[in-house]
Design an enzyme around this catalytic site. Structure first.
Site, PDB file in Angstrom:
ATOM      1  N   ASP A  95      12.036  61.417  10.623  1.00  0.00           N
ATOM      2  CA  ASP A  95      11.248  60.591  11.534  1.00  0.00           C
ATOM      3  C   ASP A  95      11.978  59.262  11.694  1.00  0.00           C
ATOM      4  OD1 ASP A  95       9.346  59.690  13.262  1.00  0.00           O
ATOM      5  OD2 ASP A  95       7.682  59.718  11.839  1.00  0.00           O
ATOM      6  N   ASP A 274       3.795  68.476  10.478  1.00  0.00           N
ATOM      7  CA  ASP A 274       4.086  67.870   9.182  1.00  0.00           C
ATOM      8  C   ASP A 274       2.889  67.032   8.814  1.00  0.00           C
ATOM      9  OD1 ASP A 274       4.816  65.540  11.086  1.00  0.00           O
ATOM     10  OD2 ASP A 274       4.800  64.628   9.103  1.00  0.00           O
TER      11      ASP A 274
END
Ligand code: GUN
Length: 379
Positions: A95, A274
């Site tokens: 990320d 996620d």
């Protein structure tokens, strides 16, 4: 070495659910998939061996914000990237830090240029820009890297959400310009996914999907959800985004969610998920099982010598008893954190694996409806 490929293997006749296969230079990912979160290069309390053997994880996450602050890029680059550093030789997604600077940094200031923030570790000042976040993610070496975005809070006023979305879009242009102008760092292909924003406004979400899709990236992500809005809104905007993102590319819903949220969103057309929930809640004594949710601290389990979960195929879940894990948690033995985390992750991977089997078999919706009562039940 090739860009990420996505092969659609089946679409459900009664919902938007699909089964597919993502191919990366570090191997294949069968979708729908759940990706364990390994914030600082480690999935908390879980070894890479356990991730492979017990959890059967196919891809894990890392966070730019954490890895950049510690151990830092010099260490990661000298190691040859995160795969070499942590020994995980399957796919990794990182990320961008766009979310973490807002949730973790002790202060932050957003400008057109980027975000100035203070480290939560030592208070030092740093600047993230779309350009340096691409460079940092190239150095970390994820197979999938994420665009630098602003995730507005819920609720956000329309005017703020609109302004923020346009900033995310201008940052997206800068991300692609930098990403396309720089080579893969370690000899395998890295893939950049755009992130759709637009808060809880249908016209903004639609515009953001179109903007993301125009980049013709290998996959697309939906951000800005599961930030405090009620579940029905999360589903409404997930559906809207799935309907407005290309069907032939994987769709990644960021930061979602409970087991039930995941099944609902698979039905809406999401392929990748996620969330810190299985590990974080596991460390706090909450177990997700194929029979319902357990608070292992509860006295009820004191003499329950049955396995944690004999309904899933995980050695750790089949091997240790509820009474033993309760004892470990009460005694604050660190093995308890490992068993709870490994079990919860194995359960999440089991759940998405079952969803995939039922999509391929053509009975996904009836299976999902059966699961509703079970997954939401407290034992
Ligand atoms: N993780 C969960 N939501 C988000 C989001 O909106 N943006 C980013 N970058 N990461 C996320």
């Amino acid at each position: 070495m090739a860009s990420l490929q996505f092969q659609l293997q089946a679409t459900d006749g009664h919902s938007a659910a699909r089964a597919g296969k993502i191919t990366t230079d570090h191997g294949e990912i069968l979708t729908p998939i759940f990706m364990p979160v390994g914030t600082a290069g480690s999935v908390k309390a879980v070894s890479q061996q356990q991730l492979k053997n017990d959890v059967q994880a196919q891809i894990i996450l890392g966070n730019t914000y954490h890895l950049y602050l510690r151990p830092g890029l010099e260490t990661l680059e000298k190691a040859g990237g995160l795969h070499k550093f942590n020994g995980w030789n399957r796919p990794i997604l990182t990320d961008s830090g766009g979310y973490q600077v807002f949730s973790l940094a002790s202060s932050r200031k957003i400008t057109e240029e980027g975000v100035v923030f203070q480290s939560h570790i030592d208070g030092s000042k740093h600047l993230f820009t779309p350009e340096n976040v691409m460079d940092i993610q190239r150095s970390i070496g994820g197979d999938i890297i994420m665009a630098f975005d602003e995730c507005p809070p819920y609720p956000s006023e329309y005017k703020y959400a609109e302004k923020s979305m346009h900033l995310t879009h201008r940052w997206l242009d800068r991300c692609f310009e930098r990403f396309n102008g720089t080579p893969d760092r370690y000899g395998y292909t890295q893939n950049l996914f755009p992130i759709v924003q637009g808060s809880t406004y249908a016209d903004l979400r639609k515009a953001s999907c179109e903007y993301a899709a125009s980049k013709n990236a290998a996959g697309n992500a939906i951000g800005g959800l599961s930030v405090g809005e009620p579940d029905h809104m999360m589903y409404e905007f997930t559906q809207l985004c799935c309907e407005n993102l290309p069907a032939e590319k994987p769709r990644y819903l960021m930061g979602v969610g409970t087991p039930w949220n995941i099944l609902e969103c698979i039905a809406l057309g999401v392929d990748m998920f996620d969330c810190v929930m299985p590990t974080r809640n596991g460390r706090n004594a909450m177990l997700f099982t194929s029979k319902g949710v357990i608070n292992i601290d509860n006295k009820k389990w004191e003499h329950d010598y049955s396995p944690l979960d004999d309904g899933i195929d995980s050695d750790i879940s089949n091997y240790y008893s509820k009474a033993y894990l309760r004892h470990l948690m009460k005694a604050k033995e660190i093995l308890g954190l490992t068993i709870a985390s490994v079990h919860n992750l194995a359960f999440y991977l089991w759940l998405v694996g079952e969803a995939r089997k039922h999509i391929l078999a053509g009975d996904f919706i009836s299976w999902k409806n059966e699961q509703a009562a079970i997954l939401q039940q407290r034992l």
